[in-house]
Write a protein that holds these residues in place. Structure first.
Motif, PDB file in Angstrom:
ATOM      1  N   ASP A   6      -4.071 -11.363 -26.682  1.00  0.00           N
ATOM      2  CA  ASP A   6      -3.364  -9.905 -26.864  1.00  0.00           C
ATOM      3  C   ASP A   6      -1.812 -10.187 -26.459  1.00  0.00           C
ATOM      4  O   ASP A   6      -1.246  -9.393 -26.806  1.00  0.00           O
ATOM      5  N   ARG A   7      -1.377 -10.978 -25.813  1.00  0.00           N
ATOM      6  CA  ARG A   7      -0.076 -11.348 -25.521  1.00  0.00           C
ATOM      7  C   ARG A   7       0.605 -12.333 -26.508  1.00  0.00           C
ATOM      8  O   ARG A   7       1.849 -12.542 -26.493  1.00  0.00           O
ATOM      9  N   THR A   8       0.027 -12.294 -27.673  1.00  0.00           N
ATOM     10  CA  THR A   8       0.915 -13.112 -28.506  1.00  0.00           C
ATOM     11  C   THR A   8       1.733 -11.961 -29.410  1.00  0.00           C
ATOM     12  O   THR A   8       1.489 -10.931 -29.040  1.00  0.00           O
ATOM     13  N   PHE A   9       2.655 -12.489 -30.078  1.00  0.00           N
ATOM     14  CA  PHE A   9       3.650 -11.763 -30.499  1.00  0.00           C
ATOM     15  C   PHE A   9       3.433 -11.056 -31.925  1.00  0.00           C
ATOM     16  O   PHE A   9       3.030 -11.572 -32.923  1.00  0.00           O
ATOM     17  N   ALA A  10       4.153  -9.673 -32.112  1.00  0.00           N
ATOM     18  CA  ALA A  10       4.123  -9.303 -33.538  1.00  0.00           C
ATOM     19  C   ALA A  10       5.291  -9.410 -33.997  1.00  0.00           C
ATOM     20  O   ALA A  10       6.533  -9.605 -33.006  1.00  0.00           O
ATOM     21  N   GLN A  53       4.930  -8.249 -27.837  1.00  0.00           N
ATOM     22  CA  GLN A  53       3.825  -8.632 -27.706  1.00  0.00           C
ATOM     23  C   GLN A  53       2.737  -7.456 -28.252  1.00  0.00           C
ATOM     24  O   GLN A  53       2.880  -6.241 -28.106  1.00  0.00           O
ATOM     25  N   ASN A  54       1.538  -8.178 -29.017  1.00  0.00           N
ATOM     26  CA  ASN A  54       0.770  -7.082 -29.375  1.00  0.00           C
ATOM     27  C   ASN A  54       0.116  -6.350 -28.438  1.00  0.00           C
ATOM     28  O   ASN A  54      -0.271  -4.888 -28.770  1.00  0.00           O
ATOM     29  N   ALA A  55      -0.003  -6.746 -26.957  1.00  0.00           N
ATOM     30  CA  ALA A  55      -0.516  -6.027 -26.056  1.00  0.00           C
ATOM     31  C   ALA A  55       0.342  -4.330 -25.652  1.00  0.00           C
ATOM     32  O   ALA A  55      -0.410  -3.482 -25.448  1.00  0.00           O
ATOM     33  N   VAL A  56       1.518  -4.778 -26.047  1.00  0.00           N
ATOM     34  CA  VAL A  56       2.501  -3.640 -25.644  1.00  0.00           C
ATOM     35  C   VAL A  56       2.202  -2.583 -26.554  1.00  0.00           C
ATOM     36  O   VAL A  56       2.244  -1.201 -26.519  1.00  0.00           O
ATOM     37  N   LEU A  57       2.333  -2.946 -28.129  1.00  0.00           N
ATOM     38  CA  LEU A  57       1.973  -2.078 -29.142  1.00  0.00           C
ATOM     39  C   LEU A  57       0.591  -1.330 -28.790  1.00  0.00           C
ATOM     40  O   LEU A  57       0.415  -0.012 -28.917  1.00  0.00           O
ATOM     41  N   TYR A 107      -6.933 -12.455 -33.658  1.00  0.00           N
ATOM     42  CA  TYR A 107      -7.562 -11.229 -33.478  1.00  0.00           C
ATOM     43  C   TYR A 107      -6.408 -10.226 -33.411  1.00  0.00           C
ATOM     44  O   TYR A 107      -6.330  -9.011 -33.746  1.00  0.00           O
ATOM     45  N   ALA A 108      -5.551 -10.493 -32.248  1.00  0.00           N
ATOM     46  CA  ALA A 108      -4.738  -9.317 -32.044  1.00  0.00           C
ATOM     47  C   ALA A 108      -3.615  -9.006 -33.283  1.00  0.00           C
ATOM     48  O   ALA A 108      -3.426  -7.813 -33.296  1.00  0.00           O
TER      49      ALA A 108
END
Length: 542
Positions: A317-321, A169-173, A440-441
């Motif tokens: 923000d919880r979409t994935f990288a 998750q982008n939020a984790v990064l 945006y994330a």
């Protein structure tokens, strides 16, 4: 005088008859054209091994019917408990068009598939133009060089998209200032730190890593990551030596245990979702779409609806990288490996097809530039336009034509690296289009890493080299050989699950037992057959 009058009379009569005949022909022709325009299209039955159909009840489908006079009726094979190809062969009953993936070789050996070579020469102008010098890669084997199918997958692709080895998750990064995640150890430590800080998300227990291994998905969700993390590209269940082109069943490579030993470790740490081994794809997608699963490992093609669902729920923000994670710094992530065009799988015409000529012409039209622009871009003025420099650009309209993109897989595809007569690429996956499609994330994460595309974070194709053999998962093993490989695969899948869930102290001994059993099952004979196929393909292509 009398003779003159008689001749004149005859001449006038003949003219009358002649023009009456022409008028009749004209009326008949008009009636025939009207009948053709109003006639029902030819319905061809179409089997797809993916159990998913391309429907005609959208604008793109209706245009295809209008242009070809052909409509496909999908055969729903989802309710069959036995392989549909098994049933076809047992009953000697085949649909008109067949996309059987790896089972194409079984149908060819059963005599169920028409060779296309003669029709290619007579009617295949579009096919010959689209595939160009790559059409040789549609040839079956060196011993039987016939062409049996219209090849699936992009003929000329590009490397602007990837799912990488692991997703997070982008939020984790963001939470930890966008650290560089290069190894499995980096990935694990970040998950542990985030779960310690946020043990619950939206009322759910926070899960670290959730995998999908149900049915055939285990090949891409459990098997492939094992070779990716040690820098080996996607050759299915095989590792091909790039120097002498010999094939080895990949789970006989000692380094392959690295990923599964790591999964065993994080399972006992509580990081690995125990439902990874029981959930189906719908359950897995639903879980990731709720935002409480921090990471996974799966191909890009399954993420679009997951990302879209998260954004709809205001959890962008919880979409994935998508990251290039390897076992250690000594390995290079192989995600951007250039395989070239492999040929292999494709749509075939059965010997029982009700109208093989029209079926071929339908598929040939799908190879045309007109069709390729239509299925990739849609309708001019609605879905795309040409700017003042004649560059074809997508219109981001909320009223876009239904069906854009639905007719790509498993039909012929020129791909984003294929330049058409207008000077534009046939495929839409160009750098600027992909960047514009990021949320945006994703853009925040990439900016933090000094990148514009996810692929900017990965070793480049030029660094990884070009495959001489394509990808061997598309190669046609003999039927009995493929049955043995499937049996070995089933054994390996169950063994991996047992080892991942088992005690850490037993892992090494269980791995040794598994590899010994694989050898006992006779896999070395199949390795020799695959090595021979590779040599034959390379000779045939050259």
């Amino acid at each position: 005088m009398r003779r003159f009058k008689y001749s004149h009379f005859v001449y006038t009569s003949l003219l009358f008859v002649f023009f009456s005949f022409l008028a009749g022909l004209l009326v008949f022709s008009c009636q025939k054209n009207d009948q053709q325009q109003n006639a029902e299209p030819l319905e061809l039955t179409f089997y797809s091994a993916d159990a998913e159909g391309t429907e005609f009840d959208n604008d793109i489908g209706r245009i295809i019917i209008e242009k070809t006079g052909v409509k496909l009726r999908m055969i729903d094979n989802r309710m069959n408990q036995t392989s549909s190809v098994d049933l076809m062969i047992a009953n000697n009953k085949y649909p008109d068009l067949i996309f059987a993936k790896s089972d194409l070789s079984r149908l060819i050996e059963a005599g169920a598939i028409l060779p296309l070579d003669n029709m290619i020469e007579q009617y295949g102008e579009n096919m010959k133009k689209l595939y160009g010098d790559q059409i040789v890669k549609l040839r079956y084997t060196k011993e039987d060089p016939s062409i049996y199918s219209f090849g699936t997958y992009e003929i000329k692709g590009n490397k602007y998209e990837t799912s990488g080895t692991m997703q997070i998750q982008n939020a984790v990064l963001k939470e930890f200032g966008y650290p560089r995640i290069k190894t499995l150890s980096d990935y694990e430590n970040l998950l542990l730190a985030y779960i310690k800080k946020y043990p619950e998300i939206n009322g759910h227990k926070t899960l670290g890593l959730s995998l999908l291994i149900d049915d055939w998905y285990w090949y891409v969700g459990l098997s492939n990551p094992g070779n990716y993390v040690i820098g080996l590209p996607d050759d299915g269940q095989w590792i091909v030596n790039p120097y002498n082109q010999t094939a080895v069943y990949k789970f006989l490579n000692p380094q392959m245990k690295t990923f599964y030993k790591w999964l065993n470790k994080i399972y006992h740490e509580g990081l690995l979702d125990p439902e990874s081994f029981t959930q189906n794809i719908d359950g897995w997608k639903a879980k990731l779409s709720e935002g409480y699963v921090l990471g996974t490992s799966f191909p890009l093609w399954s993420f679009s609806d997951i990302q879209a669902n998260l954004m709809k729920k205001d959890m962008t923000d919880r979409t994935f990288a998508y990251l290039p994670v390897t076992a250690s710094a000594q390995f290079k992530d192989p995600s951007l490996k250039d395989y070239g065009y492999s040929g292999g799988w494709g749509i075939a015409i059965s010997r029982q097809c009700k109208d093989p000529e029209r079926a071929f012409k339908f598929m040939d039209w799908m190879c045309s530039e007109e069709a390729q622009i239509l299925v990739n871009w849609g309708i001019e003025g609605i879905d795309y336009y040409y700017d003042s420099d004649n560059k074809r650009l997508a219109l981001n309209s909320s009223e876009q034509t239904g069906g854009v993109g639905n007719w790509l897989y498993p039909f012929p595809q020129g791909g984003p690296g294929y330049i058409d007569s207008t000077g534009n690429p046939l495929g839409r996956n160009q750098r600027e289009n992909i960047i514009a499609g990021y949320n945006y994330a994703e853009k925040e994460t990439l900016k933090a890493y000094g990148a514009e595309l996810w692929t900017d974070l990965f070793p480049g194709s030029e660094e990884l080299g070009v495959s001489k053999h394509g990808q061997v998962w598309q190669y046609p093993l003999k039927v009995q050989s493929q049955l043995l490989v499937t049996k070995v695969d089933d054994f390996v899948k169950q063994s991996l699950v047992t080892m991942i869930l088992g005690e850490e102290k037993n892992f090494e001994s269980e791995w040794k037992k598994m590899t010994s059993k694989i050898e006992e099952m006779g896999i070395h004979d199949i390795e020799k057959e695959m090595t021979g196929l590779i040599a034959g393909k390379i000779a045939l292509w050259n």
